[in-house]
Design a protein around this motif. Structure first.
Motif, PDB file in Angstrom:
ATOM      1  N   LEU A  45       0.825  -1.407   0.000  1.00 43.28           N
ATOM      2  CA  LEU A  45       0.127  -0.149  -0.129  1.00 43.28           C
ATOM      3  C   LEU A  45       0.781   1.608  -0.007  1.00 43.28           C
ATOM      4  N   VAL A  46       1.820   1.245   0.925  1.00 46.09           N
ATOM      5  CA  VAL A  46       2.822   2.314   1.122  1.00 46.09           C
ATOM      6  C   VAL A  46       3.532   2.585  -0.398  1.00 46.09           C
ATOM      7  N   GLY A  47       3.884   1.308  -1.120  1.00 45.32           N
ATOM      8  CA  GLY A  47       4.718   1.538  -2.360  1.00 45.32           C
ATOM      9  C   GLY A  47       3.383   2.460  -3.398  1.00 45.32           C
ATOM     10  N   TYR A  48       2.352   1.936  -3.400  1.00 44.43           N
ATOM     11  CA  TYR A  48       1.287   2.595  -4.170  1.00 44.43           C
ATOM     12  C   TYR A  48       0.941   3.827  -3.947  1.00 44.43           C
ATOM     13  N   MET A  49       1.172   4.252  -2.740  1.00 44.60           N
ATOM     14  CA  MET A  49       0.941   5.794  -2.316  1.00 44.60           C
ATOM     15  C   MET A  49       1.957   6.566  -2.748  1.00 44.60           C
ATOM     16  N   PHE A  50       3.280   6.096  -2.897  1.00 44.33           N
ATOM     17  CA  PHE A  50       4.196   6.922  -3.386  1.00 44.33           C
ATOM     18  C   PHE A  50       4.157   7.047  -4.824  1.00 44.33           C
ATOM     19  N   ILE A  51       3.843   6.046  -5.367  1.00 52.42           N
ATOM     20  CA  ILE A  51       3.906   6.148  -6.738  1.00 52.42           C
ATOM     21  C   ILE A  51       2.451   7.163  -7.275  1.00 52.42           C
ATOM     22  N   ALA A  52       1.424   7.024  -6.494  1.00 49.91           N
ATOM     23  CA  ALA A  52      -0.011   7.465  -7.169  1.00 49.91           C
ATOM     24  C   ALA A  52       0.125   8.696  -7.560  1.00 49.91           C
ATOM     25  N   PRO A  53       0.615  10.024  -6.733  1.00 47.21           N
ATOM     26  CA  PRO A  53       0.556  11.323  -7.033  1.00 47.21           C
ATOM     27  C   PRO A  53       1.125  11.388  -8.906  1.00 47.21           C
ATOM     28  N   ASN A  54       2.172  11.126  -9.052  1.00 46.43           N
ATOM     29  CA  ASN A  54       2.816  11.245 -10.280  1.00 46.43           C
ATOM     30  C   ASN A  54       2.004  10.213 -11.106  1.00 46.43           C
ATOM     31  N   MET A  55       2.034   9.269 -11.065  1.00 45.29           N
ATOM     32  CA  MET A  55       1.224   7.979 -11.799  1.00 45.29           C
ATOM     33  C   MET A  55      -0.130   8.891 -12.292  1.00 45.29           C
ATOM     34  N   ILE A  56      -0.916   9.413 -11.380  1.00 40.39           N
ATOM     35  CA  ILE A  56      -2.314   9.973 -11.762  1.00 40.39           C
ATOM     36  C   ILE A  56      -1.965  11.058 -12.771  1.00 40.39           C
ATOM     37  N   GLY A  57      -0.957  11.908 -12.486  1.00 38.89           N
ATOM     38  CA  GLY A  57      -0.783  13.016 -13.470  1.00 38.89           C
ATOM     39  C   GLY A  57      -0.231  12.578 -14.695  1.00 38.89           C
ATOM     40  N   VAL A  58       0.552  11.818 -14.710  1.00 39.25           N
ATOM     41  CA  VAL A  58       1.158  11.294 -16.089  1.00 39.25           C
ATOM     42  C   VAL A  58       0.060  10.464 -16.735  1.00 39.25           C
ATOM     43  N   SER A  59      -0.813   9.751 -16.207  1.00 41.57           N
ATOM     44  CA  SER A  59      -1.933   9.145 -16.690  1.00 41.57           C
ATOM     45  C   SER A  59      -2.953  10.187 -17.529  1.00 41.57           C
ATOM     46  N   CYS A  60      -3.187  11.323 -16.631  1.00 47.12           N
ATOM     47  CA  CYS A  60      -4.174  12.268 -17.196  1.00 47.12           C
ATOM     48  C   CYS A  60      -3.561  13.209 -18.087  1.00 47.12           C
ATOM     49  N   PHE A  61      -2.305  13.321 -18.302  1.00 48.56           N
ATOM     50  CA  PHE A  61      -1.793  14.373 -19.111  1.00 48.56           C
ATOM     51  C   PHE A  61      -0.886  13.650 -20.145  1.00 48.56           C
ATOM     52  N   ILE A  62      -0.457  12.443 -20.230  1.00 49.23           N
ATOM     53  CA  ILE A  62       0.134  11.856 -21.091  1.00 49.23           C
ATOM     54  C   ILE A  62      -0.547  10.467 -21.698  1.00 49.23           C
ATOM     55  N   ILE A  63      -0.706   9.616 -20.717  1.00 50.57           N
ATOM     56  CA  ILE A  63      -1.234   8.111 -21.213  1.00 50.57           C
ATOM     57  C   ILE A  63      -2.482   8.151 -21.980  1.00 50.57           C
ATOM     58  N   ILE A  64      -3.694   8.781 -20.986  1.00 47.88           N
ATOM     59  CA  ILE A  64      -5.058   8.809 -21.509  1.00 47.88           C
ATOM     60  C   ILE A  64      -5.100   9.682 -22.958  1.00 47.88           C
ATOM     61  N   PRO A  65      -4.474  10.780 -22.834  1.00 46.48           N
ATOM     62  CA  PRO A  65      -4.445  11.685 -23.908  1.00 46.48           C
ATOM     63  C   PRO A  65      -3.887  11.027 -25.248  1.00 46.48           C
ATOM     64  N   ALA A  66      -2.919  10.310 -25.087  1.00 48.22           N
ATOM     65  CA  ALA A  66      -2.327   9.287 -26.299  1.00 48.22           C
ATOM     66  C   ALA A  66      -3.111   8.605 -26.747  1.00 48.22           C
ATOM     67  N   LEU A  67      -3.732   7.817 -25.866  1.00 47.06           N
ATOM     68  CA  LEU A  67      -4.954   6.608 -26.218  1.00 47.06           C
ATOM     69  C   LEU A  67      -6.033   7.354 -26.971  1.00 47.06           C
ATOM     70  N   PHE A  68      -6.466   8.437 -26.280  1.00 54.50           N
ATOM     71  CA  PHE A  68      -7.479   9.106 -26.841  1.00 54.50           C
ATOM     72  C   PHE A  68      -7.276   9.590 -28.638  1.00 54.50           C
ATOM     73  N   SER A  69      -6.219  10.111 -28.652  1.00 54.49           N
ATOM     74  CA  SER A  69      -5.747  10.548 -29.781  1.00 54.49           C
ATOM     75  C   SER A  69      -5.861   9.451 -30.761  1.00 54.49           C
ATOM     76  N   ILE A  70      -5.439   7.999 -30.300  1.00 55.68           N
ATOM     77  CA  ILE A  70      -5.243   7.120 -31.496  1.00 55.68           C
ATOM     78  C   ILE A  70      -6.877   6.748 -31.676  1.00 55.68           C
ATOM     79  N   ILE A  71      -7.859   6.983 -30.977  1.00 52.26           N
ATOM     80  CA  ILE A  71      -9.390   7.061 -31.176  1.00 52.26           C
ATOM     81  C   ILE A  71      -9.507   7.938 -31.926  1.00 52.26           C
ATOM     82  N   LEU A  72      -9.224   9.388 -31.815  1.00 49.82           N
ATOM     83  CA  LEU A  72      -9.587  10.426 -32.779  1.00 49.82           C
ATOM     84  C   LEU A  72      -9.180  10.210 -33.968  1.00 49.82           C
ATOM     85  N   ALA A  73      -8.084   9.550 -34.106  1.00 54.02           N
ATOM     86  CA  ALA A  73      -7.542   9.157 -35.524  1.00 54.02           C
ATOM     87  C   ALA A  73      -8.527   8.511 -36.563  1.00 54.02           C
TER      88      ALA A  73
END
Lengths: 304, 270
Positions: free
Chosen positions: A21-49
């Motif tokens: 749990l502690v491990g996930y808590m350390f990763i979570a803040p950055n992971m959420i940001g990276v997901s919201c602003f890089i990974i999900i947008p990239a996947l969304f772009s593939i759909i938009l294509a």
């Protein structure tokens, strides 16, 4: 006895679960940001294509492969692919030059640190500001470069940025210059790992020196060479700012590279679906480069 | 003797490397007719401060651009260092299920080009109401992939025994991170902070896409605006370019050692 053992096991499991749990808590803040602003947008772009969405329309339809078939008939796309390739040519040149400079700077000069600083200056300080300096240096009528060429007796020097045949090469020159300092730094660091007897041996006489550099040192630093080539290709293929600032893709489309083509399609023509399709191609190219790196690493690179 | 000759050759080559900077500074103090004068003179016969003054006090003053850039770059860098350090600690010092898979996602995310996420970010920022505000640069700016990667490399190199003995004394990961890791990793944090700051300061593409109001422009965007409006004023352009570069030159002079070591160690050991 068994109870105590079970109890310990329970505590141990508990501790492990908490650790998780502690491990996930350390990763979570950055992971959420990276997901919201890089990974999900990239996947969304593939759909938009696969849609025909245009800004600011609120609806879009799935159009299957239409964007891609349009792309393969689009002359600007082929032109920008060609320009991108010519631009990427600056990377191996800069890496090769970086190796030579590093070899010389490493053992054979006075004032090593000062020289290294001078080579490295462009890499850190260069933003869009220097783009405008280069623009004037290559000014076709009486900029410093053409003045020099004329004084050397060349009556008709190239039109550089004003000519469709030479404009892209100005970007190659700027880019060789920009990347060189970084390449030198990385090679200098790699040379520190080369056993010093080998470097000493390279000092003895001309023929043996060349031989040592070519057949011993060059293979020894090949992991750095591969690293520099691949990261160089990837940073270069993503570069869009200097093109937008200096020529905006012109004259004609002679300096339109893929990244700029995407930007223009999206934010000048608001053809978002089509722009996403081009960006998917760009992503595929980057994946291919990375895959090549992965396999080349096993075959070509020498690990001591 | 050979060493001397090589030094001279390399020095000439290095001069060529800094030639654009010298030319820029020289031109910014010249008169218009001297810009392309032949034969070339480094020091103007009629030096003027007019163009430098104009950059700071003229109609398109760089003061606003500077404040905007400083605000965006400083907040982004502080946030990026913090979030990256926390995540890097997790990836390097805590063992948990799925760690390798998650890290692989980071490696993949590192390949994603900016151009593929521009359009979705444009939609997202419009929906969030932060399009055309500094938040559109800061919010994505504080989450860095490369930073996690770099700091993880550094953290792995920090010896484990101190944190292990602290753990035996009952300290949790949070206190080890704050009290042991961060102080020990100060040089690497500084390295990443300097590099990250330079990325934010030099960022042109995001500002170009997500900012509309001239009041909000960062230095890069303001510079382009200046060039578009004064395309024949070469001296003014060079004075503006000099102004845009000053912070990076200062960062470079003071942080060179950090940057060089940071870049070299993350590449050679990586």
């Amino acid at each position: 006895m068994l109870l105590i053992l079970l109890g310990e096991l329970h505590m141990k499991l508990n501790w492990m679960r908490r650790q998780q749990l502690v491990g996930y808590m350390f990763i979570a803040p950055n992971m959420i940001g990276v997901s919201c602003f890089i990974i999900i947008p990239a996947l969304f772009s593939i759909i938009l294509a696969f849609t025909n969405w245009e800004f600011p329309r609120l609806s879009a339809d799935f159009v299957g492969m239409t964007n891609f078939s349009r792309l393969f008939q689009d002359e600007v796309f082929y032109q920008s692919l060609k320009n991108t390739l010519i631009f990427l040519g600056s990377v191996p040149i800069s890496v090769g030059l970086g190796f030579l400079v590093a070899i010389v700077l490493n053992k054979s000069v006075y004032l090593k640190n000062m020289l290294r600083t001078m080579f490295f200056l462009p890499y850190i300080t260069t933003g869009i500001a220097i783009a405008f300096v280069w623009m004037l240096i290559f000014q076709p009528v009486d900029g410093p470069v053409n003045t020099l060429l004329k004084s050397m007796g060349i009556v008709h020097p190239p039109g550089w940025l004003s000519s469709t045949s030479s404009a892209i090469f100005v970007f190659d020159i700027i880019w060789i210059w920009f990347l060189l300092g970084y390449n030198v730094i990385i090679y200098l660091a790699a040379l520190q790992e080369v056993p010093s007897e080998l470097l000493e041996a390279s000092k003895i006489d001309g023929a043996r020196r060349m031989h040592t550099i070519r057949y011993i040192i060059w293979p020894l630093v090949s992991p750095s060479t591969l690293f520099l080539l691949m990261t160089g290709f990837i940073t270069s293929i993503k570069q869009m700012g200097i093109f937008q600032a200096i020529t905006d893709g012109g004259p004609g489309d002679s300096t339109t590279v893929l990244s700029l083509f995407i930007y223009k399609t999206a934010f000048r023509y608001y053809d978002m679906g089509y722009a996403s399709a081009i960006s998917v191609i760009l992503l595929l190219i980057i994946i291919v480069i990375t895959a090549i790196q992965w396999f080349a690493q096993k075959k070509w690179v020498h690990y001591s | 003797m050979r060493k001397l000759i090589l030094t001279v050759i390399m020095f000439l080559f290095a001069l060529l490397m800094i030639y654009p900077f010298l030319w820029m500074i020289s031109t910014s103090f010249k008169q218009p007719f001297e810009v392309f004068q032949y034969p070339f003179q480094w020091i103007s016969d009629h030096p003027t401060l007019k163009y430098h003054e104009n950059v700071w006090t003229g109609p398109a003053s760089f003061v606003t651009y500077y404040l905007n850039s400083l605000k965006v770059s400083i907040i982004s860098t502080v946030g990026a260092v913090f979030f990256a350090a926390v995540a890097a600690y997790g990836f390097s010092r805590i063992e948990f299920k799925g760690r390798e898979t998650l890290f692989l996602i980071y490696l993949v995310a590192m390949m994603v080009p900016n151009q593929i996420i521009f359009v979705p970010k444009f939609i997202l920022f419009n929906a969030m109401g932060i399009y055309n505000t500094h938040m559109a640069l800061i919010l994505p700016g504080v989450f860095t992939v490369l930073g996690v990667f770099m700091l993880r490399q550094f953290f792995i190199a920090v010896p484990k025994d101190i944190s292990e003995s602290a753990m035996l004394d009952g300290a949790g990961h949070m206190s080890i991170f704050l009290r042991i890791m961060l102080p020990m990793a100060k040089p690497s944090l500084a390295t990443f902070a300097i590099i990250d700051f330079s990325w934010h300061w030099n960022d042109f593409e995001n500002a170009l896409i997500f900012l509309l109001d001239e009041r909000l422009y960062t230095v890069s965007l303001g510079l382009q605006n200046f060039v578009l409006e004064n395309s024949v004023d070469y001296n003014g352009m060079m004075a503006a370019a000099t102004a845009g570069m000053i912070p990076m030159i200062i960062v470079f002079l003071f942080g060179q050692k950090f940057i060089v070591e940071g870049l070299a160690s993350s590449a050679v050991k990586g």
